[in-house]
Design a protein around this motif. Structure first.
Motif, PDB file in Angstrom:
ATOM      1  N   THR A 287     120.193  52.680  84.234  1.00 44.78           N
ATOM      2  CA  THR A 287     120.036  51.235  84.065  1.00 44.78           C
ATOM      3  C   THR A 287     120.585  50.496  85.281  1.00 44.78           C
ATOM      4  OG1 THR A 287     120.180  51.453  81.663  1.00 44.78           O
ATOM      5  CG2 THR A 287     120.579  49.271  82.583  1.00 44.78           C
ATOM      6  N   LYS A 288     121.744  50.885  85.743  1.00 43.38           N
ATOM      7  CA  LYS A 288     122.345  50.258  86.923  1.00 43.38           C
ATOM      8  C   LYS A 288     121.435  50.412  88.138  1.00 43.38           C
ATOM      9  CE  LYS A 288     126.445  50.320  89.827  1.00 43.38           C
ATOM     10  NZ  LYS A 288     127.713  50.984  90.132  1.00 43.38           N
ATOM     11  N   GLU A 289     120.914  51.611  88.348  1.00 37.43           N
ATOM     12  CA  GLU A 289     120.017  51.858  89.485  1.00 37.43           C
ATOM     13  C   GLU A 289     118.741  51.020  89.370  1.00 37.43           C
ATOM     14  OE1 GLU A 289     120.466  53.738  92.255  1.00 37.43           O
ATOM     15  OE2 GLU A 289     122.523  54.020  91.566  1.00 37.43           O
ATOM     16  N   LEU A 290     118.178  50.927  88.181  1.00 33.32           N
ATOM     17  CA  LEU A 290     116.955  50.151  87.991  1.00 33.32           C
ATOM     18  C   LEU A 290     117.179  48.664  88.231  1.00 33.32           C
ATOM     19  CD1 LEU A 290     115.485  51.931  84.841  1.00 33.32           C
ATOM     20  CD2 LEU A 290     114.569  52.000  87.172  1.00 33.32           C
ATOM     21  N   ILE A 291     118.356  48.179  87.911  1.00 36.01           N
ATOM     22  CA  ILE A 291     118.683  46.778  88.157  1.00 36.01           C
ATOM     23  C   ILE A 291     118.810  46.519  89.655  1.00 36.01           C
ATOM     24  CG2 ILE A 291     120.503  45.027  87.914  1.00 36.01           C
ATOM     25  CD1 ILE A 291     121.039  46.253  85.105  1.00 36.01           C
ATOM     26  N   GLN A 292     119.420  47.464  90.379  1.00 39.27           N
ATOM     27  CA  GLN A 292     119.737  47.253  91.785  1.00 39.27           C
ATOM     28  C   GLN A 292     118.613  47.603  92.757  1.00 39.27           C
ATOM     29  OE1 GLN A 292     123.349  49.555  92.152  1.00 39.27           O
ATOM     30  NE2 GLN A 292     124.608  47.886  91.361  1.00 39.27           N
ATOM     31  N   THR A 293     117.619  48.337  92.328  1.00 35.73           N
ATOM     32  CA  THR A 293     116.571  48.773  93.245  1.00 35.73           C
ATOM     33  C   THR A 293     115.707  47.611  93.712  1.00 35.73           C
ATOM     34  OG1 THR A 293     114.758  50.335  93.579  1.00 35.73           O
ATOM     35  CG2 THR A 293     114.899  49.315  91.406  1.00 35.73           C
ATOM     36  N   ASP A 294     115.163  47.750  94.909  1.00 32.15           N
ATOM     37  CA  ASP A 294     114.258  46.730  95.452  1.00 32.15           C
ATOM     38  C   ASP A 294     112.821  46.927  94.977  1.00 32.15           C
ATOM     39  OD1 ASP A 294     116.309  45.518  96.846  1.00 32.15           O
ATOM     40  OD2 ASP A 294     115.959  46.691  98.662  1.00 32.15           O
ATOM     41  N   VAL A 295     112.490  48.137  94.544  1.00 33.32           N
ATOM     42  CA  VAL A 295     111.131  48.449  94.099  1.00 33.32           C
ATOM     43  C   VAL A 295     111.115  48.391  92.579  1.00 33.32           C
ATOM     44  CG1 VAL A 295     109.275  50.148  94.146  1.00 33.32           C
ATOM     45  CG2 VAL A 295     110.806  49.928  96.115  1.00 33.32           C
ATOM     46  N   LYS A 296     110.415  47.383  92.041  1.00 30.14           N
ATOM     47  CA  LYS A 296     110.412  47.149  90.591  1.00 30.14           C
ATOM     48  C   LYS A 296     108.973  47.141  90.074  1.00 30.14           C
ATOM     49  CE  LYS A 296     114.632  44.435  90.850  1.00 30.14           C
ATOM     50  NZ  LYS A 296     115.648  45.083  90.092  1.00 30.14           N
ATOM     51  N   PRO A 297     108.401  48.325  89.841  1.00 27.80           N
ATOM     52  CA  PRO A 297     107.004  48.363  89.406  1.00 27.80           C
ATOM     53  C   PRO A 297     106.742  47.635  88.091  1.00 27.80           C
ATOM     54  CG  PRO A 297     108.014  50.539  89.238  1.00 27.80           C
ATOM     55  CD  PRO A 297     108.993  49.654  89.937  1.00 27.80           C
ATOM     56  N   TYR A 298     107.732  47.600  87.221  1.00 28.49           N
ATOM     57  CA  TYR A 298     107.517  46.992  85.900  1.00 28.49           C
ATOM     58  C   TYR A 298     107.633  45.474  85.939  1.00 28.49           C
ATOM     59  CZ  TYR A 298     108.287  51.875  85.143  1.00 28.49           C
ATOM     60  OH  TYR A 298     108.217  53.226  85.247  1.00 28.49           O
ATOM     61  N   GLN A 299     107.991  44.928  87.096  1.00 26.70           N
ATOM     62  CA  GLN A 299     107.992  43.481  87.309  1.00 26.70           C
ATOM     63  C   GLN A 299     106.808  43.055  88.171  1.00 26.70           C
ATOM     64  OE1 GLN A 299     109.822  41.047  86.106  1.00 26.70           O
ATOM     65  NE2 GLN A 299     111.178  42.335  84.925  1.00 26.70           N
ATOM     66  N   HIS A 300     105.995  44.009  88.565  1.00 24.74           N
ATOM     67  CA  HIS A 300     104.835  43.731  89.425  1.00 24.74           C
ATOM     68  C   HIS A 300     103.867  42.792  88.698  1.00 24.74           C
ATOM     69  CE1 HIS A 300     101.204  44.428  91.773  1.00 24.74           C
ATOM     70  NE2 HIS A 300     101.986  44.949  92.716  1.00 24.74           N
TER      71      HIS A 300
ATOM     72  N   PHE B 187     116.471  46.476  78.613  1.00 22.37           N
ATOM     73  CA  PHE B 187     115.743  46.560  79.885  1.00 22.37           C
ATOM     74  C   PHE B 187     115.026  45.248  80.192  1.00 22.37           C
ATOM     75  CE2 PHE B 187     115.191  51.480  79.757  1.00 22.37           C
ATOM     76  CZ  PHE B 187     116.503  51.644  80.145  1.00 22.37           C
ATOM     77  N   VAL B 188     114.529  44.597  79.158  1.00 26.88           N
ATOM     78  CA  VAL B 188     113.898  43.278  79.354  1.00 26.88           C
ATOM     79  C   VAL B 188     114.965  42.256  79.733  1.00 26.88           C
ATOM     80  CG1 VAL B 188     112.612  41.412  78.242  1.00 26.88           C
ATOM     81  CG2 VAL B 188     111.942  43.792  77.836  1.00 26.88           C
ATOM     82  N   SER B 189     116.072  42.253  79.019  1.00 26.36           N
ATOM     83  CA  SER B 189     117.154  41.299  79.296  1.00 26.36           C
ATOM     84  C   SER B 189     117.703  41.448  80.710  1.00 26.36           C
ATOM     85  CB  SER B 189     118.311  41.490  78.305  1.00 26.36           C
ATOM     86  OG  SER B 189     117.886  41.218  77.002  1.00 26.36           O
ATOM     87  N   PHE B 190     117.774  42.680  81.204  1.00 22.70           N
ATOM     88  CA  PHE B 190     118.294  42.936  82.547  1.00 22.70           C
ATOM     89  C   PHE B 190     117.249  42.746  83.641  1.00 22.70           C
ATOM     90  CE2 PHE B 190     121.419  45.919  80.338  1.00 22.70           C
ATOM     91  CZ  PHE B 190     122.461  45.017  80.392  1.00 22.70           C
ATOM     92  N   GLY B 191     116.011  42.417  83.261  1.00 26.86           N
ATOM     93  CA  GLY B 191     114.974  42.188  84.255  1.00 26.86           C
ATOM     94  C   GLY B 191     114.311  43.446  84.781  1.00 26.86           C
ATOM     95  N   ILE B 192     114.513  44.563  84.117  1.00 26.93           N
ATOM     96  CA  ILE B 192     113.871  45.817  84.538  1.00 26.93           C
ATOM     97  C   ILE B 192     112.418  45.820  84.080  1.00 26.93           C
ATOM     98  CG2 ILE B 192     113.904  48.323  84.255  1.00 26.93           C
ATOM     99  CD1 ILE B 192     117.005  47.987  83.802  1.00 26.93           C
TER     100      ILE B 192
END
Length: 127
Positions: free
Chosen positions: A66-79, A101-106
């Protein structure tokens, strides 16, 4: 390979399978870039069906992921071309984590399905 990404035409969806041997630390970046490349080719937003039915993740690792998904620059699920993610799992931990995951913006929109067939039906009923 520990994951696969396919483009389905009936129903219109990108189908992702994360296998039990997927190593998040080693493969997440490559996977995310490949998924973004596929989304870039889509003329309109599309569903992503993610089959996690064989992928098991201990709670402590889920926190790290979860931490890694929040911090990554590549966010396919926000595309912009990611209409919604439908996660196939029977794991209580994954189901409980989806709203977070939705609340954290992933993820911007997500639903859970018990089987691949259920997920395909969910997509088909919206097309």
């Amino acid at each position: 390979m520990s994951y696969s990404i396919e483009r389905f035409s009936h129903p219109q969806a990108i189908f992702v399978t994360i296998h039990s041997d997927f190593n998040f630390a080693e493969e997440a970046s490559i996977y995310s870039h490949q998924l973004v490349e596929m989304l870039e080719k889509e003329p309109t937003p599309i569903y992503i069906i993610m089959d996690l039915s064989t992928f098991k993740l201990p709670l402590q690792e889920l926190f790290s992921v979860t931490k890694e998904l929040i911090q990554t620059d590549v966010k396919p699920y926000q595309h912009p071309n990611c209409l919604e993610v439908i996660v196939v799992t029977d794991a209580t931990l994954w189901k409980a984590s989806l709203d977070g995951f939705v609340s954290f913006g992933i993820l911007k929109s997500v639903r859970a399905a018990a089987t691949v067939e259920d997920a395909l039906q969910m997509v088909a009923s919206n097309q």
